[in-house]
Design an enzyme around this catalytic site. Structure first.
Site, PDB file in Angstrom:
ATOM      1  N   LYS A  54      33.929  -0.927   1.224  1.00  0.00           N
ATOM      2  CA  LYS A  54      33.913  -1.051  -0.238  1.00  0.00           C
ATOM      3  C   LYS A  54      35.042  -0.239  -0.847  1.00  0.00           C
ATOM      4  O   LYS A  54      35.740  -0.700  -1.759  1.00  0.00           O
ATOM      5  CB  LYS A  54      32.553  -0.590  -0.791  1.00  0.00           C
ATOM      6  N   GLN A  98      23.921   3.425  -2.086  1.00  0.00           N
ATOM      7  CA  GLN A  98      23.888   2.690  -0.816  1.00  0.00           C
ATOM      8  C   GLN A  98      22.481   2.737  -0.217  1.00  0.00           C
ATOM      9  O   GLN A  98      21.901   3.808  -0.030  1.00  0.00           O
ATOM     10  CB  GLN A  98      24.910   3.296   0.157  1.00  0.00           C
ATOM     11  N   ASP A 121      24.956  -3.498  -8.453  1.00  0.00           N
ATOM     12  CA  ASP A 121      24.216  -4.108  -7.336  1.00  0.00           C
ATOM     13  C   ASP A 121      23.180  -5.105  -7.849  1.00  0.00           C
ATOM     14  O   ASP A 121      22.577  -5.830  -7.062  1.00  0.00           O
ATOM     15  CB  ASP A 121      23.497  -3.005  -6.542  1.00  0.00           C
TER      16      ASP A 121
END
Ligand SMILES: NC(=O)c1ccc[n+]([C@@H]2O[C@H](COP(=O)([O-])OP(=O)(O)OC[C@H]3O[C@@H](n4cnc5c(N)ncnc54)[C@H](OP(=O)(O)O)[C@@H]3O)[C@@H](O)[C@H]2O)c1
Length: 295
Positions: A54, A98, A121
Site C-alpha cells: 500500500k 490494518q 476501507d
C-alpha cells in the site's frame, strides 16, 4: 474451452494512471496532497507485506502516506486515541486500520471510532449502510476492484446471474450490495452462498459470473462451474510448496487448472484481484481528499 486469463495487474495499472492524474489535478487545484495513514498493530507477516504494498502504491501515484506501527501490547484505549488523533488531523484524508488486529483488541470498536469521512476501507457502519441504501460513499476496495475488473472485461452484468461464495463484511456482503444496484457493472441477480448453504454446487452451476471469497483452496471444483462462466477468485491462501524458495505458494479458492478448461474467463492467484484491491484503495483516498475540500 480454454479460459481467457483476466490480468489484474494490467487493469490495476490503468487505475493507477487515472489516480495519478487525479492526484496531480488535486494538487494543482488545492495546493494540497491527499494523505493516507495506515495503523499497523503487531507483527503478522502478511499484514506487514500488505502495508508495504500500500505504501509503495501511494508513493507511485503521489499520495502522501505514513504508517503508525505499534507492537501488539497496545491497549484498546491507546489505539482508539491514535484513531481520534488522526480524525482530528486535517492532513489525514484516509485512515486504514490494518486487519486483523491482535485478539485482545475489539476491531469493530476501533473501526467505529474512525471518522466515516476518512474511512477509506468502507467498513464503518455509516458507509456500509450508505452502500446498502444504494448511495455509496466509500465501498471496501476488494469488492470495488472485482466490479471494476468485470467492467473492464466487458462482462454484461445487467441481469447476469451472479453467485458469490462467502458473506464477509469485507468482501461478500459489500460486493452483493454493489452488484445488486442499478447502474454500470451491476443490476445483476445475486445469490450468496456460505457454510449454511445446502448444495453450493447447485447454486454455482447456475452462475454466469462466479465469485469465490472463502479463503479455502479447493472450495470451487470444476464440476461446480457452468461452461462459459466468468470466474473471479478472491481467495488467497498459503500452501506449503518445497519447490519454492520461500517454502509456500499462494493459491485461490478455485481449482484453477480445471476451471480454465470450462470457464470463458478467470482471474489467476496471484495477479488477479489482489492488485485491484490496492488500486481501489487509492481511488478511495483521492475521493476522501476531494470530499474534504468540498465540505
Ligand atoms: N485479493 C485480495 O485483495 C483480498 C482481499 C480480501 C480478502 N481476500 C481473501 O479472500 C478470502 C476471503 O476473505 P474474507 O475476509 O472474506 O474471509 P472471511 O471473513 O473468513 O469469510 C469467508 C466467508 O467464506 C465462507 N466460507 C468459508 N468456507 C466456505 C465453504 N466451504 N463453502 C461456502 N462458504 C464458505 C464463510 O461462511 P460463513 O459466513 O458461513 O462462515 C464466510 O462467509 C481470503 O482468502 C482472503 O485472504 C483477498
Amino acid at each position: 474451452m480454454t479460459a481467457r486469463i483476466i490480468d489484474g495487474k494490467q487493469v490495476a495499472s490503468a487505475v493507477h494512471d487515472e489516480v495519478a492524474a487525479g492526484v496531480a489535478e488535486f494538487k494543482k487545484k488545492h495546493d494540497a496532497v491527499p494523505g493516507l495513514t495506515v495503523v499497523l498493530i503487531g507483527d503478522d507477516p502478511a499484514s506487514h507485506s500488505y502495508v508495504k504494498g500500500k505504501e509503495r502504491a501511494c508513493e507511485k501515484v503521489g499520495i502522501r502516506t505514513e504508517t503508525i506501527r505499534h507492537d501488539s501490547s497496545i491497549t484498546q484505549k491507546a489505539l482508539i486515541e491514535i484513531v481520534e488523533g488522526l480524525n482530528a488531523d486535517p492532513q489525514v484524508n484516509g485512515i486504514l486500520v490494518q486487519l486483523p488486529l491482535p485478539d485482545h483488541l475489539d476491531g469493530d470498536a476501533v473501526i467505529h471510532a474512525i471518522d466515516p469521512m476518512k474511512d477509506v476501507d468502507g467498513l464503518h457502519p455509516e458507509n456500509a449502510g450508505l452502500l446498502m441504501l444504494g448511495q455509496p460513499r466509500f465501498a471496501p476496495a476488494t469488492p470495488l476492484g472485482v466490479q471494476r475488473m468485470l467492467v473492464e472485461q466487458n462482462v454484461d452484468m445487467k441481469g447476469a446471474k451472479v453467485v458469490i461464495v462467502g458473506r464477509s463484511k469485507l468482501v461478500g456482503m459489500p460486493l452483493t450490495a454493489l452488484l445488486l444496484q442499478k447502474g454500470v457493472g451491476a443490476n445483476s441477480t445475486v445469490t450468496v452462498c456460505h457454510t449454511g448453504t445446502k448444495d453450493i454446487g447447485a447454486e454455482t452451476r447456475r452462475a454466469d459470473v462466479l465469485i469465490a471469497a472463502t479463503g479455502y483452496p479447493g472450495t470451487i471444483t470444476t464440476d461446480m462451474i457452468k461452461p462459459g462462466a466468468v470466474i473471479i477468485d478472491v481467495g488467497v491462501s498459503r500452501v506449503d510448496d518445497a519447490t519454492r524458495k520461500r517454502g509456500y505458494r499462494l493459491t485461490g479458492d478455485v481449482d484453477f487448472e480445471g476451471a480454465s478448461e470450462v470457464a470463458s474467463a478467470i482471474t489467476p492467484v496471484p495477479g488477479g484481484v489482489g492488485p485491484m484491491t490496492i488500486s481501489m484503495l487509492l481511488v478511495n483516498v483521492l475521493h476522501a481528499a476531494e470530499l474534504a475540500v468540498s465540505n
